[in-house]
Design a protein around this motif. Structure first.
Motif, mmCIF file in Angstrom:
data_model
loop_
_atom_site.group_PDB
_atom_site.id
_atom_site.type_symbol
_atom_site.label_atom_id
_atom_site.label_comp_id
_atom_site.label_asym_id
_atom_site.label_seq_id
_atom_site.Cartn_x
_atom_site.Cartn_y
_atom_site.Cartn_z
ATOM 1 N N MET A 97 0.830 -1.142 0.000
ATOM 2 C CA MET A 97 0.000 0.000 0.000
ATOM 3 C C MET A 97 0.898 1.237 0.000
ATOM 4 S SD MET A 97 -2.336 1.307 3.011
ATOM 5 C CE MET A 97 -3.703 0.463 3.079
ATOM 6 N N PRO A 98 0.611 2.170 -0.930
ATOM 7 C CA PRO A 98 1.470 3.348 -1.007
ATOM 8 C C PRO A 98 1.107 4.351 0.083
ATOM 9 C CG PRO A 98 -0.090 3.350 -2.809
ATOM 10 C CD PRO A 98 -0.292 2.085 -2.056
ATOM 11 N N TYR A 99 2.093 5.034 0.532
ATOM 12 C CA TYR A 99 1.879 6.082 1.531
ATOM 13 C C TYR A 99 1.408 7.362 0.842
ATOM 14 C CZ TYR A 99 4.296 3.146 4.823
ATOM 15 O OH TYR A 99 4.650 2.121 5.632
ATOM 16 N N PRO A 100 0.474 8.116 1.492
ATOM 17 C CA PRO A 100 0.023 9.382 0.881
ATOM 18 C C PRO A 100 1.143 10.416 0.907
ATOM 19 C CG PRO A 100 -1.036 9.076 3.009
ATOM 20 C CD PRO A 100 -0.235 7.840 2.728
ATOM 21 N N GLN A 101 1.181 11.209 -0.154
ATOM 22 C CA GLN A 101 2.195 12.258 -0.238
ATOM 23 C C GLN A 101 1.902 13.334 0.806
ATOM 24 O OE1 GLN A 101 4.863 12.619 -2.176
ATOM 25 N NE2 GLN A 101 4.559 10.623 -3.153
ATOM 26 N N PRO A 102 2.926 13.822 1.463
ATOM 27 C CA PRO A 102 2.702 14.903 2.428
ATOM 28 C C PRO A 102 2.276 16.174 1.686
ATOM 29 C CG PRO A 102 5.042 14.404 2.254
ATOM 30 C CD PRO A 102 4.304 13.415 1.413
ATOM 31 N N SER A 103 1.384 16.907 2.286
ATOM 32 C CA SER A 103 0.875 18.143 1.690
ATOM 33 C C SER A 103 1.965 19.201 1.685
ATOM 34 C CB SER A 103 -0.325 18.641 2.498
ATOM 35 O OG SER A 103 -0.704 19.902 2.052
ATOM 36 N N ARG A 104 1.984 19.977 0.608
ATOM 37 C CA ARG A 104 2.944 21.082 0.554
ATOM 38 C C ARG A 104 2.532 22.206 1.486
ATOM 39 N NH1 ARG A 104 4.731 22.007 -5.663
ATOM 40 N NH2 ARG A 104 5.388 19.881 -6.044
ATOM 41 N N HIS A 105 1.258 22.282 1.780
ATOM 42 C CA HIS A 105 0.745 23.342 2.647
ATOM 43 C C HIS A 105 0.616 22.819 4.059
ATOM 44 C CE1 HIS A 105 -0.116 25.602 -0.949
ATOM 45 N NE2 HIS A 105 -0.769 24.573 -1.440
ATOM 46 N N PRO A 106 1.169 23.542 5.014
ATOM 47 C CA PRO A 106 1.044 23.085 6.396
ATOM 48 C C PRO A 106 -0.411 23.179 6.856
ATOM 49 C CG PRO A 106 2.069 25.254 6.311
ATOM 50 C CD PRO A 106 1.910 24.781 4.900
ATOM 51 N N ALA A 107 -0.710 22.358 7.815
ATOM 52 C CA ALA A 107 -2.063 22.365 8.372
ATOM 53 C C ALA A 107 -2.302 23.672 9.104
ATOM 54 C CB ALA A 107 -2.233 21.184 9.321
ATOM 55 N N GLY A 108 -3.562 24.130 9.120
ATOM 56 C CA GLY A 108 -3.902 25.368 9.814
ATOM 57 C C GLY A 108 -4.090 26.503 8.822
ATOM 58 N N PRO A 109 -4.350 27.684 9.344
ATOM 59 C CA PRO A 109 -4.617 28.818 8.465
ATOM 60 C C PRO A 109 -3.364 29.261 7.710
ATOM 61 C CG PRO A 109 -4.630 29.516 10.752
ATOM 62 C CD PRO A 109 -4.470 28.025 10.742
ATOM 63 N N ARG A 110 -3.598 29.740 6.519
ATOM 64 C CA ARG A 110 -2.492 30.244 5.717
ATOM 65 C C ARG A 110 -2.088 31.631 6.183
ATOM 66 N NH1 ARG A 110 -3.847 28.822 -0.517
ATOM 67 N NH2 ARG A 110 -3.528 26.584 -0.341
ATOM 68 N N ARG A 111 -0.922 32.031 5.747
ATOM 69 C CA ARG A 111 -0.389 33.335 6.122
ATOM 70 C C ARG A 111 -1.299 34.454 5.613
ATOM 71 N NH1 ARG A 111 5.487 34.718 4.111
ATOM 72 N NH2 ARG A 111 5.270 32.502 3.876
ATOM 73 N N ARG A 112 -1.803 34.345 4.389
ATOM 74 C CA ARG A 112 -2.674 35.382 3.838
ATOM 75 C C ARG A 112 -3.969 35.492 4.634
ATOM 76 N NH1 ARG A 112 -2.193 34.395 -2.658
ATOM 77 N NH2 ARG A 112 -0.047 35.113 -2.832
ATOM 78 N N ALA A 113 -4.506 34.381 5.035
ATOM 79 C CA ALA A 113 -5.741 34.409 5.812
ATOM 80 C C ALA A 113 -5.511 35.085 7.159
ATOM 81 C CB ALA A 113 -6.277 32.995 6.009
ATOM 82 N N LEU A 114 -4.375 34.805 7.776
ATOM 83 C CA LEU A 114 -4.061 35.451 9.053
ATOM 84 C C LEU A 114 -3.875 36.956 8.871
ATOM 85 C CD1 LEU A 114 -1.609 32.933 10.748
ATOM 86 C CD2 LEU A 114 -3.863 33.623 11.541
ATOM 87 N N LEU A 115 -3.157 37.352 7.819
ATOM 88 C CA LEU A 115 -2.946 38.777 7.577
ATOM 89 C C LEU A 115 -4.267 39.484 7.294
ATOM 90 C CD1 LEU A 115 0.350 38.773 5.478
ATOM 91 C CD2 LEU A 115 0.029 39.546 7.823
ATOM 92 N N ALA A 116 -5.137 38.835 6.527
ATOM 93 C CA ALA A 116 -6.422 39.441 6.207
ATOM 94 C C ALA A 116 -7.279 39.601 7.460
ATOM 95 C CB ALA A 116 -7.159 38.604 5.171
ATOM 96 N N SER A 117 -7.279 38.608 8.330
ATOM 97 C CA SER A 117 -8.095 38.736 9.530
ATOM 98 C C SER A 117 -7.511 39.753 10.503
ATOM 99 C CB SER A 117 -8.310 37.392 10.211
ATOM 100 O OG SER A 117 -7.140 36.648 10.269
ATOM 101 N N VAL A 118 -6.193 39.883 10.572
ATOM 102 C CA VAL A 118 -5.589 40.910 11.425
ATOM 103 C C VAL A 118 -5.923 42.293 10.885
ATOM 104 C CG1 VAL A 118 -3.371 41.898 12.143
ATOM 105 C CG2 VAL A 118 -3.758 39.448 12.344
ATOM 106 N N ALA A 119 -5.842 42.450 9.545
ATOM 107 C CA ALA A 119 -6.169 43.743 8.944
ATOM 108 C C ALA A 119 -7.642 44.074 9.166
ATOM 109 C CB ALA A 119 -5.850 43.725 7.454
ATOM 110 N N GLY A 120 -8.518 43.097 9.029
ATOM 111 C CA GLY A 120 -9.946 43.319 9.269
ATOM 112 C C GLY A 120 -10.221 43.709 10.706
ATOM 113 N N ALA A 121 -9.549 43.054 11.636
ATOM 114 C CA ALA A 121 -9.731 43.393 13.050
ATOM 115 C C ALA A 121 -9.231 44.802 13.335
ATOM 116 C CB ALA A 121 -9.012 42.381 13.927
ATOM 117 N N ALA A 122 -8.121 45.181 12.710
ATOM 118 C CA ALA A 122 -7.589 46.534 12.910
ATOM 119 C C ALA A 122 -8.562 47.571 12.373
ATOM 120 C CB ALA A 122 -6.234 46.669 12.234
ATOM 121 N N LEU A 123 -9.191 47.291 11.241
ATOM 122 C CA LEU A 123 -10.182 48.218 10.701
ATOM 123 C C LEU A 123 -11.380 48.346 11.617
ATOM 124 C CD1 LEU A 123 -10.194 47.411 6.884
ATOM 125 C CD2 LEU A 123 -9.476 49.523 7.990
ATOM 126 N N LEU A 124 -11.837 47.237 12.158
ATOM 127 C CA LEU A 124 -12.973 47.294 13.062
ATOM 128 C C LEU A 124 -12.650 48.074 14.324
ATOM 129 C CD1 LEU A 124 -14.487 43.711 12.807
ATOM 130 C CD2 LEU A 124 -15.463 45.851 12.000
#
Length: 183
Positions: free
Chosen positions: A1-28
């Motif tokens: 049985m072949p092993y699944p390839q590891p994802s290139r993207h780490p688990a959890g929120p991406r950097r862009r999503a974090l930056l967008a939510s921080v910017a949104g919170a700052a605006l609020l």
């Protein structure tokens, strides 16, 4: 049985999503007022808004005086000028109590209605003898006041800025109507 390839993207929120939510919170946070701030003015000065409101009321009262002077000199213009004068009275009342908010004219009728033009207003404002020139002068006064109010709304808080913008827009329409009537 072949092993699944590891994802290139780490688990959890991406950097862009974090930056967008921080910017949104700052605006609020930037859009909400602090409890120690009053909504009465900019830079913590409530008197600035009060001064702007009083000036706007005086300007509207002065404009009503101009309308009264034109009506006294040219009663034939009443169908054109009368409704615009009534609007200027409403604008003065919207900015707060002033001399035009229901005070009696020398004829004894309140200025809030369709009273005859007051004699004192016609004495203080010079009106051209030509009806077209009188309408053009009123249009210029409306246009100048609308421009002054449009500039002033940048320095006042929310509700007063909205009121100034609305009355400035109405003044621009009055200037247009008076200009068209003068043609």
């Amino acid at each position: 049985m072949p092993y699944p390839q590891p994802s290139r993207h780490p688990a959890g929120p991406r950097r862009r999503a974090l930056l967008a939510s921080v910017a949104g919170a700052a605006l609020l946070v930037g859009c909400t007022s602090r409890p120690d701030e009053s909504d009465g003015g900019t830079s913590g000065s409530p008197s600035l808004a009060e001064k702007a409101r009083a000036r706007a009321a005086r300007d509207s009262d002065d404009l009503v005086g101009r309308y009264d002077a034109v009506l006294a000199a040219h009663p034939v213009l009443a169908p054109v000028v009368g409704p615009l004068r009534a609007e200027a009275l409403r604008h003065a009342a919207a900015f707060g109590p002033g001399p035009s908010a229901g005070s009696p004219t020398p004829s004894g009728t309140p200025t809030g209605g369709t009273a005859s033009p007051s004699a004192s207003a016609s004495a203080s404002v010079s009106v051209p003898t030509n009806e077209r020139d009188a309408l053009a002068d009123l249009a210029a006064a409306e246009r100048a006041l609308a421009d002054r109010r449009a500039k002033a709304l940048l320095d006042v808080p929310g509700e007063l800025a909205r009121l100034l913008a609305s009355v400035a827009a109405a003044g621009a329409v009055h200037a247009y109507l008076l200009t068209e009537a003068a043609k």
